[in-house]
Design an enzyme around this catalytic site. Sequence first.
Site, mmCIF file in Angstrom:
data_model
loop_
_atom_site.group_PDB
_atom_site.id
_atom_site.type_symbol
_atom_site.label_atom_id
_atom_site.label_comp_id
_atom_site.label_asym_id
_atom_site.label_seq_id
_atom_site.Cartn_x
_atom_site.Cartn_y
_atom_site.Cartn_z
ATOM 1 N N GLU A 403 106.452 96.861 55.240
ATOM 2 C CA GLU A 403 105.485 97.653 54.442
ATOM 3 C C GLU A 403 104.345 96.751 53.957
ATOM 4 O OE1 GLU A 403 105.824 100.975 53.952
ATOM 5 O OE2 GLU A 403 107.923 101.306 54.441
HETATM 6 C C1 LIG Z 1 113.922 95.255 59.835
HETATM 7 C C2 LIG Z 1 112.479 95.518 60.099
HETATM 8 C C3 LIG Z 1 112.028 96.820 60.208
HETATM 9 C C4 LIG Z 1 110.688 97.079 60.488
HETATM 10 N N1 LIG Z 1 110.282 98.386 60.661
HETATM 11 C C5 LIG Z 1 109.015 98.628 61.104
HETATM 12 C C6 LIG Z 1 108.625 99.965 61.455
HETATM 13 O O1 LIG Z 1 109.390 100.916 61.332
HETATM 14 N N2 LIG Z 1 107.379 100.143 61.945
HETATM 15 C C7 LIG Z 1 106.494 99.111 62.098
HETATM 16 O O2 LIG Z 1 105.385 99.359 62.541
HETATM 17 N N3 LIG Z 1 106.842 97.836 61.778
HETATM 18 C C8 LIG Z 1 108.074 97.573 61.295
HETATM 19 N N4 LIG Z 1 108.445 96.288 60.982
HETATM 20 C C9 LIG Z 1 107.492 95.199 61.165
HETATM 21 C C10 LIG Z 1 106.956 94.656 59.851
HETATM 22 O O3 LIG Z 1 106.117 95.604 59.256
HETATM 23 C C11 LIG Z 1 106.235 93.324 60.142
HETATM 24 O O4 LIG Z 1 107.233 92.391 60.478
HETATM 25 C C12 LIG Z 1 105.423 92.845 58.966
HETATM 26 O O5 LIG Z 1 104.295 93.660 58.784
HETATM 27 C C13 LIG Z 1 104.961 91.388 59.124
HETATM 28 O O6 LIG Z 1 104.346 91.178 60.345
HETATM 29 P P1 LIG Z 1 104.787 89.936 61.262
HETATM 30 O O7 LIG Z 1 106.253 89.970 61.373
HETATM 31 O O8 LIG Z 1 103.987 89.967 62.503
HETATM 32 O O9 LIG Z 1 104.399 88.658 60.400
HETATM 33 P P2 LIG Z 1 102.998 87.902 60.418
HETATM 34 O O10 LIG Z 1 101.912 88.878 60.223
HETATM 35 O O11 LIG Z 1 102.931 87.010 61.592
HETATM 36 O O12 LIG Z 1 103.126 87.025 59.100
HETATM 37 C C14 LIG Z 1 103.807 85.766 59.060
HETATM 38 C C15 LIG Z 1 103.525 85.136 57.690
HETATM 39 O O13 LIG Z 1 102.114 84.893 57.563
HETATM 40 C C16 LIG Z 1 101.613 85.549 56.415
HETATM 41 N N5 LIG Z 1 100.261 86.047 56.712
HETATM 42 C C17 LIG Z 1 99.853 86.796 57.764
HETATM 43 N N6 LIG Z 1 98.549 87.078 57.664
HETATM 44 C C18 LIG Z 1 98.115 86.495 56.533
HETATM 45 C C19 LIG Z 1 96.858 86.448 55.864
HETATM 46 N N7 LIG Z 1 95.757 87.073 56.316
HETATM 47 N N8 LIG Z 1 96.775 85.752 54.716
HETATM 48 C C20 LIG Z 1 97.867 85.141 54.191
HETATM 49 N N9 LIG Z 1 99.081 85.166 54.766
HETATM 50 C C21 LIG Z 1 99.212 85.842 55.916
HETATM 51 C C22 LIG Z 1 102.587 86.692 56.147
HETATM 52 O O14 LIG Z 1 102.528 87.111 54.802
HETATM 53 C C23 LIG Z 1 103.911 86.047 56.520
HETATM 54 O O15 LIG Z 1 104.391 85.279 55.459
HETATM 55 C C24 LIG Z 1 109.771 96.006 60.651
HETATM 56 C C25 LIG Z 1 110.221 94.691 60.509
HETATM 57 C C26 LIG Z 1 111.553 94.438 60.253
HETATM 58 C C27 LIG Z 1 111.997 93.021 60.150
#
Ligand SMILES: Cc1cc2nc3c(=O)[nH]c(=O)nc-3n(C[C@H](O)[C@H](O)[C@H](O)COP(=O)(O)OP(=O)(O)OC[C@H]3O[C@@H](n4cnc5c(N)ncnc54)[C@H](O)[C@@H]3O)c2cc1C
Length: 593
Positions: A403
């Site tokens: 989220e």
């Molecule tokens: C169990 C589970 C269920 C999920 N369910 C859904 C779902 O139903 N639908 C869906 O669409 N997604 C879903 N997700 C995905 C989830 O929303 C994403 O994992 C989340 O938005 C983070 O994206 P990422 O994993 O690519 O991390 P990244 O975006 O790669 O982030 C990695 C780190 O970098 C930081 N970061 C990234 N960008 C910035 C910035 N601009 N400034 C500062 N810090 C930053 C982040 O805060 C984090 O600490 C789910 C994930 C999990 C684990």
Amino acid sequence: MTKTATTTPTATGGIWLLEETPVGTVFTPERLTEEHHLIDQTAEEFVSNEILPNHDRLETKDWTLARRLVSRAGELGLLATDVAEEHGGLGLDKASTVVVGTRLGQAGSFGSTFGAHTGLTILPLHCFGTDSQKRRYLGKLVSGEWVGAYCLSESSSGSDALGAKTRATRQSDGSFVLTGEKMWITNGGFADLYVVFAKVDGEAFTAFLVERDSLGVSTGKEEHKMGLHGSSTTPVILQDVNVPSENVLGDVAKGHKVAFNTLNYGRFKLAVAATGSATIAIGEAAKYAAERQQFGRPIACFGAIKHKLGEMTVRTYVVESMIYRTTGLLDSTLAGHDPADAGPLRAILEDLAAECSILKVAGSEMLHYVLDENVQIHGGNGFVKDYPAERHYRDSRVNRIFEGTNEINRLLIPGTLIRRSLAGSLPLIDAAKRLQNEIMDPPTLAAASDTPLAEQLRIVAALKKTSVLVLGLAVQRYREKISEQQELLAYAADILIDTFGAESAVLRASQAVVDAPHNESLHTDAASTYVNEAAERIQTAARSALASMDHGDTLRLNLTALRRLLKFTPVDTVSMRRRLADATVDRGGYIFR
Ligand SMILES: Cc1cc2nc3c(=O)[nH]c(=O)nc-3n(C[C@H](O)[C@H](O)[C@H](O)COP(=O)(O)OP(=O)(O)OC[C@H]3O[C@@H](n4cnc5c(N)ncnc54)[C@H](O)[C@@H]3O)c2cc1C
């Protein structure tokens, strides 16, 4: 179930920072109606009798059972609170949704299944669907015959959701062909309807409704996760999937509206579920502390354990107070509108974006604290699977990731308010300038008030001024370039979270004289403890924020202003937490329900 309304002021996001909210006007859990309590009972019985006994089976990934439980939730009306009667729903107020969401937050992995289905599929359809889409899909989703999922993230675009690579190629007959792969999709393994985000012709970010049966839709393997083993999380693969033009959700190129408003509500509801989980953990911790003997006494007798139980209660109380206050704002804004007209809901969700992000961060971090202390109170038994503390801890970690990560939400909290300020709709800069002059004028410093809550209200007013000062100076200093100052924004976010929390708690506690006279003094203890600690944290964060912006005489002047604002005498939080802990142990659970 009929529609009920609450009576609180109409919302304008962020305005609470600049204006006084009179005592008596905020919605609180103490103001839930008899009807809300009946809904709560239905949800509680469903979770206790039908979900929790099946939890181990769900963890074996028995999706037939998961589907049956969604359908059972549908029979009970638990999927229908947000949907108008003409589309198969119950058209209830948001307080009803909160009551149901809190209970489902106690349902372990099934809470995620439920959240993705209601908050991430039913809600966007209700808010952005055409009449024909609603007729076609909402009835099936609300009854639980169909299960929904929300496909925004991709392996290379999580936080940067608008960077999606999934492509929708427009065809000559107006339909679209979707190609791409979505990642980490909750309910991915068994959903019937996917809300999929893709870029039309590689450019225009757009939401689509994609049926599982469509040719070219498949799902990948279940992820091996740290927790939530009873919730499906898979990739969703789209290989040349033909989607008719009537399945565009919202407008072409307006997918960001669908995505972000859905997430606003999802963030609010994540905090709601977090309070449900936290109250369960407080009950487990209180009972264990009462039974577990060390050194010849129950561990609940030890001050170190009382501190934990007291603080777990305080933090839960504060998040709950923020949630219900926000719920009151939602319901008062929506009161009198036809539940079938989603326009007012879309508008208010956009308006309260900062508050929803505050709740997401505060709710997930409160829960993390509570569940960590639950493990700690259980000692070695907290680390083994025989007790639920271990599973709660693993299950909840993802709340700080999905989220929108807490980092992204922290950027959004001040970012949203600053954007409004620069656009002229929230007069932050003027307020900060007025404040700088006012603070230097000694007569404005009020004397300490004599009643505990009046004193807390006085401190809260100073915390609000501190927030305005820091935000206003930050906008003046960096203007549009503020987004490059992430550390400063994070300090501002922490100050805003603590300020909104402190004010919401004190307003609730002030109303307890009338609304909860039987435990009014415990309300005062919870609110006063939080205000005391929040004021300390805010002071530290504000000093760091000011020091990052200026130096020399300007910094010294601003620090003097800050010192004058945040003059307060600490209260005896040790005794307050002890009283809260003792009451929690006596009750064997959370004391404010
Ligand atoms: C169990 C589970 C269920 C999920 N369910 C859904 C779902 O139903 N639908 C869906 O669409 N997604 C879903 N997700 C995905 C989830 O929303 C994403 O994992 C989340 O938005 C983070 O994206 P990422 O994993 O690519 O991390 P990244 O975006 O790669 O982030 C990695 C780190 O970098 C930081 N970061 C990234 N960008 C910035 C910035 N601009 N400034 C500062 N810090 C930053 C982040 O805060 C984090 O600490 C789910 C994930 C999990 C684990």
